[in-house]
Scaffold this motif. Structure first.
Motif, PDB file in Angstrom:
ATOM      1  N   PRO A  26      78.194  57.690  13.288  1.00  0.00           N
ATOM      2  CA  PRO A  26      78.155  58.760  14.295  1.00  0.00           C
ATOM      3  C   PRO A  26      76.791  59.426  14.442  1.00  0.00           C
ATOM      4  O   PRO A  26      76.377  59.749  15.553  1.00  0.00           O
ATOM      5  CB  PRO A  26      79.214  59.748  13.796  1.00  0.00           C
ATOM      6  N   GLU A  27      76.083  59.610  13.337  1.00  0.00           N
ATOM      7  CA  GLU A  27      74.767  60.257  13.431  1.00  0.00           C
ATOM      8  C   GLU A  27      73.761  59.378  14.174  1.00  0.00           C
ATOM      9  O   GLU A  27      72.861  59.889  14.827  1.00  0.00           O
ATOM     10  CB  GLU A  27      74.237  60.664  12.052  1.00  0.00           C
ATOM     11  N   GLN A  28      73.910  58.071  14.097  1.00  0.00           N
ATOM     12  CA  GLN A  28      73.051  57.179  14.877  1.00  0.00           C
ATOM     13  C   GLN A  28      73.336  57.344  16.359  1.00  0.00           C
ATOM     14  O   GLN A  28      72.423  57.408  17.171  1.00  0.00           O
ATOM     15  CB  GLN A  28      73.300  55.718  14.505  1.00  0.00           C
ATOM     16  N   ILE A  29      74.612  57.408  16.687  1.00  0.00           N
ATOM     17  CA  ILE A  29      75.031  57.563  18.081  1.00  0.00           C
ATOM     18  C   ILE A  29      74.496  58.867  18.649  1.00  0.00           C
ATOM     19  O   ILE A  29      74.046  58.933  19.791  1.00  0.00           O
ATOM     20  CB  ILE A  29      76.568  57.513  18.191  1.00  0.00           C
ATOM     21  N   SER A  30      74.529  59.918  17.834  1.00  0.00           N
ATOM     22  CA  SER A  30      74.093  61.246  18.269  1.00  0.00           C
ATOM     23  C   SER A  30      72.584  61.424  18.229  1.00  0.00           C
ATOM     24  O   SER A  30      72.074  62.472  18.625  1.00  0.00           O
ATOM     25  CB  SER A  30      74.737  62.316  17.384  1.00  0.00           C
ATOM     26  N   GLY A  31      71.866  60.437  17.721  1.00  0.00           N
ATOM     27  CA  GLY A  31      70.411  60.533  17.648  1.00  0.00           C
ATOM     28  C   GLY A  31      69.933  61.393  16.502  1.00  0.00           C
ATOM     29  O   GLY A  31      68.783  61.827  16.487  1.00  0.00           O
ATOM     30  N   ASP A  35      70.324  57.964   7.071  1.00  0.00           N
ATOM     31  CA  ASP A  35      69.957  57.822   5.671  1.00  0.00           C
ATOM     32  C   ASP A  35      70.913  56.804   5.054  1.00  0.00           C
ATOM     33  O   ASP A  35      71.670  56.163   5.794  1.00  0.00           O
ATOM     34  CB  ASP A  35      69.966  59.184   4.962  1.00  0.00           C
ATOM     35  N   PRO A  36      70.911  56.615   3.745  1.00  0.00           N
ATOM     36  CA  PRO A  36      71.795  55.606   3.150  1.00  0.00           C
ATOM     37  C   PRO A  36      73.278  55.791   3.503  1.00  0.00           C
ATOM     38  O   PRO A  36      74.035  54.818   3.525  1.00  0.00           O
ATOM     39  CB  PRO A  36      71.554  55.766   1.650  1.00  0.00           C
ATOM     40  N   ARG A  37      73.694  57.006   3.802  1.00  0.00           N
ATOM     41  CA  ARG A  37      75.099  57.222   4.174  1.00  0.00           C
ATOM     42  C   ARG A  37      75.443  56.539   5.495  1.00  0.00           C
ATOM     43  O   ARG A  37      76.598  56.186   5.736  1.00  0.00           O
ATOM     44  CB  ARG A  37      75.408  58.710   4.221  1.00  0.00           C
ATOM     45  N   ARG A  94      86.860  57.239   3.414  1.00  0.00           N
ATOM     46  CA  ARG A  94      85.736  58.084   3.005  1.00  0.00           C
ATOM     47  C   ARG A  94      84.422  57.498   3.510  1.00  0.00           C
ATOM     48  O   ARG A  94      83.539  58.229   3.959  1.00  0.00           O
ATOM     49  CB  ARG A  94      85.703  58.248   1.491  1.00  0.00           C
ATOM     50  N   ALA A  95      84.290  56.185   3.476  1.00  0.00           N
ATOM     51  CA  ALA A  95      83.075  55.546   3.990  1.00  0.00           C
ATOM     52  C   ALA A  95      82.954  55.742   5.500  1.00  0.00           C
ATOM     53  O   ALA A  95      81.845  55.814   6.030  1.00  0.00           O
ATOM     54  CB  ALA A  95      83.084  54.058   3.649  1.00  0.00           C
ATOM     55  N   ASP A 101      78.077  64.197   5.449  1.00  0.00           N
ATOM     56  CA  ASP A 101      78.073  64.851   4.138  1.00  0.00           C
ATOM     57  C   ASP A 101      79.353  64.607   3.345  1.00  0.00           C
ATOM     58  O   ASP A 101      79.406  64.893   2.157  1.00  0.00           O
ATOM     59  CB  ASP A 101      77.815  66.349   4.289  1.00  0.00           C
ATOM     60  N   LYS A 102      80.384  64.061   3.960  1.00  0.00           N
ATOM     61  CA  LYS A 102      81.644  63.753   3.272  1.00  0.00           C
ATOM     62  C   LYS A 102      81.705  62.300   2.798  1.00  0.00           C
ATOM     63  O   LYS A 102      82.597  61.920   2.063  1.00  0.00           O
ATOM     64  CB  LYS A 102      82.849  64.024   4.180  1.00  0.00           C
TER      65      LYS A 102
END
Length: 144
Positions: A26-31, A35-37, A94-95, A101-102
């Motif tokens: 999701p963070e990639q999609i949101s720009g 990080d490793p997560r 969880r992955a 952060d979760k």
């Protein structure tokens, strides 16, 4: 060649989204910063796909998939493949958590979780995959 003068064609432009939509966090999609997560998320998609032979999020378009990843919770793999150990559901969900952060901080953190059980989740997962797909053990490197 089509590249701008002075631009390095090997680099992705600033403020662009790059990746295979099905495996993007999701963070990639949101720009946002990855990080490793973000890699843990992609590994979760792969594990979900290995266990169910389906992707956790589907849509008619890439935009539909992106929206689902940002707003929906992935189904537990056992919903699609009854009989999977609940520990696998916990690991995969969880992955695949939308909230970075979760998620596990790394694959190593995922390997250390308490709900892996005495035998270990990897052993159970390989047994389960072997039951679902006869080639899974060979693919996982378990057969000689």
């Amino acid at each position: 060649m089509g590249s701008a003068a002075g631009a390095d064609p090997g680099l992705t432009a600033v403020n662009t989204v790059c990746g295979t939509p099905a495996y993007m966090a999701p963070e990639q999609i949101s720009g946002e910063e990855v990080d490793p997560r973000s890699d843990v998320y992609a590994a979760g998609v792969i594990l979900f796909e290995m266990l169910t032979r389906k992707l956790p999020y589907n849509g008619k378009t890439e935009l539909d998939v992106f929206k689902a990843k940002l707003t929906e919770i992935a189904p537990p793999p056992s919903r699609l493949r009854p009989g999977l150990p609940s520990a696998l559901d916990l690991l995969v969900l969880r992955a695949l958590d939308r909230r970075k952060d979760k998620r596990f901080r790394s694959a190593l953190d995922a390997a250390r979780v308490k709900y892996l059980g005495k035998k270990g989740l990897v052993t159970e997962a390989l047994k389960t995959l072997g039951k679902l797909d006869p080639d899974a053990r060979r693919v996982a490197g378990r057969e000689r």
